[in-house]
Enzyme design. Sequence first.
Site, mmCIF file in Angstrom:
data_model
loop_
_atom_site.group_PDB
_atom_site.id
_atom_site.type_symbol
_atom_site.label_atom_id
_atom_site.label_comp_id
_atom_site.label_asym_id
_atom_site.label_seq_id
_atom_site.Cartn_x
_atom_site.Cartn_y
_atom_site.Cartn_z
ATOM 1 N N HIS A 197 0.643 -0.917 -0.004
ATOM 2 C CA HIS A 197 0.215 -0.407 -0.072
ATOM 3 C C HIS A 197 0.737 1.274 -0.187
ATOM 4 O O HIS A 197 1.270 1.754 0.837
ATOM 5 C CB HIS A 197 -0.781 -0.021 1.004
ATOM 6 C CG HIS A 197 -1.423 1.164 1.264
ATOM 7 N ND1 HIS A 197 -1.922 1.739 2.808
ATOM 8 C CD2 HIS A 197 -2.042 2.059 0.217
ATOM 9 C CE1 HIS A 197 -2.664 2.948 1.809
ATOM 10 N NE2 HIS A 197 -2.966 3.033 0.971
ATOM 11 N N ASN A 222 -4.115 4.416 7.973
ATOM 12 C CA ASN A 222 -5.776 5.211 7.453
ATOM 13 C C ASN A 222 -6.670 4.736 8.604
ATOM 14 O O ASN A 222 -7.337 5.424 8.780
ATOM 15 C CB ASN A 222 -5.919 4.429 6.555
ATOM 16 C CG ASN A 222 -5.652 4.835 4.959
ATOM 17 O OD1 ASN A 222 -5.317 6.358 4.606
ATOM 18 N ND2 ASN A 222 -6.264 4.474 3.880
#
Length: 687
Positions: free
Chosen positions: A140, A190
């Site tokens: 990611h 996140n």
Amino acid sequence: MGRLVVGVVGAGNMGSGIAQKLAMEGAEVLLYDAHPEAVERGMGRIAALLDEGVERKVFTRPQADAVLGRLRPVDAVDALAACGLVIEAVFEDLGVKRRVFERLDAVCGPEVVLATNTSSFRVTDLQPGLRHPERLVGLHFFFHPAKNRLVEVIAGDHTRADVFDRAWAVMEGTGKDPIRSADAPGFIVNRFFVPWLNEAVRLHEEGVAAPGDIDAIAREVFGVGMGPFQLMNVTGVPIACHAANTLGEAFGAFYAPARGLERQVASGAHWELETSEAGSDPLVRARVAARLRAAAWIAAGQLVDEGVGSVRDVELGARVGLRWPRGPFTMAGEVGLDAALGEMEALARAWDLPLPTVFASRRGWGGPEHPFALPVVVTERRGDVAIISLDRPDKLNALSPQLVAELEAAWDAVEADPQVRGVVLRGTGKAFGAGADVEFFVRSIEAGHIGAITAFSGRAARLFNRIDASDKRVVALLSGLSLGGGSELALTADHIVATPKGSLGFPETGLGIYPGLGGTQRSTRRVGRPLARWLVLAGKPIDARTAFDIGLVDVFAPADQALTIALELARTGQTSADLPSRAAEPHALSAAAERLLGDTTAETWLVRGARDPQDAEALELEKLLSRKAPLALAEAARLVAMADRGGDVSRGLEAELEGIERMFATRDAHEGMKALLERRRPVFEGR
């Protein structure tokens, strides 16, 4: 040994950015998108960013052209079969991503690593139906991938350990700072960043303050360049809402998108960053600060409690990925743990949430250190080999007093353990070690505490001598840059393994000092006086291939094999890997050093420099030496002259230490290091 070949599927903002970064780091990149016009746009974005880099003098036009030359658009997925790694970066649709991986699984051999850049789905969600689910891993990236060093590496339920290790090694080898996340919604960053954005929207819709006010308070309290509303405008308001939806479905109402966020997405507009009188009210400012902090703390604490990531990974994710000066846990310690718990309790009551144990268990903290003090040296065992990692990647593993103390403790432990046969020394992130902590040196000089520098240097030198003399077999793994004290640490090893991204250098004479932890002595022991003089006096870093060719490095290895080779060398002293050999002819640098910096010619460079305008090599050396501090040059040359190739260097090591206090007391030392921190060229006076 071939060049790393990576495929990227998806040529949007993220995909083209990933492709650009990999090509900038030397990989050959094949870029594919189901829509040919998207590839054309992606290549255009890359070219524009490279042009901008040339204008800003980040790199030269030939370097930019070389990056473009390593990027090749392809019009069929089948072309990616030749890659060692393929990264999917298509839009966040589970069905589309599954179809991409089913196709890649069919055309790529089982040895090819497949990776997803998903931010919304678990890696495990993409593994069902694949013939080889064990070779799928999560990578990611963060925006912009060509500039942001952070990457989260995630193993799905079926991912093989060696696949994870290979992906991790490629990320480190291409200049990234990887962190390990469990396969959970939002992963690490996140998970706490999106609630921070979401809480800002709630504050606005409750009428506490206007978006511009909240942004200003967030910038001041968190030390960031952009507040939450401006960030959403830049990265996309729908993206923030989509991420909050994913977290809300997984973890409940606290994480679900605020109604105001959903309304803003429906409007299709950016946030208006207006301000109001409330923004200057101290009570309002305190309320906004407390709510934003508490949202990040609760989410970060929960993910650590659940084992999704560690405190260290959260901190690194915040500092590197989000560019926060302090991560959530560091901030909690600075606010005061009991005060932080009070802010968390107020927000947690509103959502009927328990306090995260990682915070609550430290209530009433009375320890002498920060309650979340992070280690900067980490030791792990691989059978009878210990891996000691310098773990300060956001500071390029610079040798600080804390790092040296922890390295000493780690060495004490492995040295005393009879089960440990060998040791691998490595650095996390893009550096093995970027020298000593110059900020510490400057602070000490300006405070009149040169004794702190000599004490630090003495402690580091004694430790390096112990490593050098140990009966344990020691291997240094250079998978990134190595400067100054980092290079001196590497030279204590029995074997040095370097990847194509590795490098060595001794920039000290350009800072007004000289290598004081063995650099003048152990470099001579390995490559002889002429080459050691070139390395130490000229101070120009050399790449790993050059270091291998001149004998400074023992093994030149691909990034994805380097750790395996280092472990094998630490265990047995040999490797079975098929690796390149040194050229039969001496390297050009060796010949130049012998001619220009041999024992009979070296002294002339310190008194008059080059005189022959036709001698290009001599003129280049003269140019390099003209930028160095004269006192440091003279002392470094004297120290190199004391050393013998392959001989006893103990007398020279003692002499290095004896001169530390005298050298750091010079004006040139202060000027050189201060100039580095201020990013300007130093002006040396020779005093």
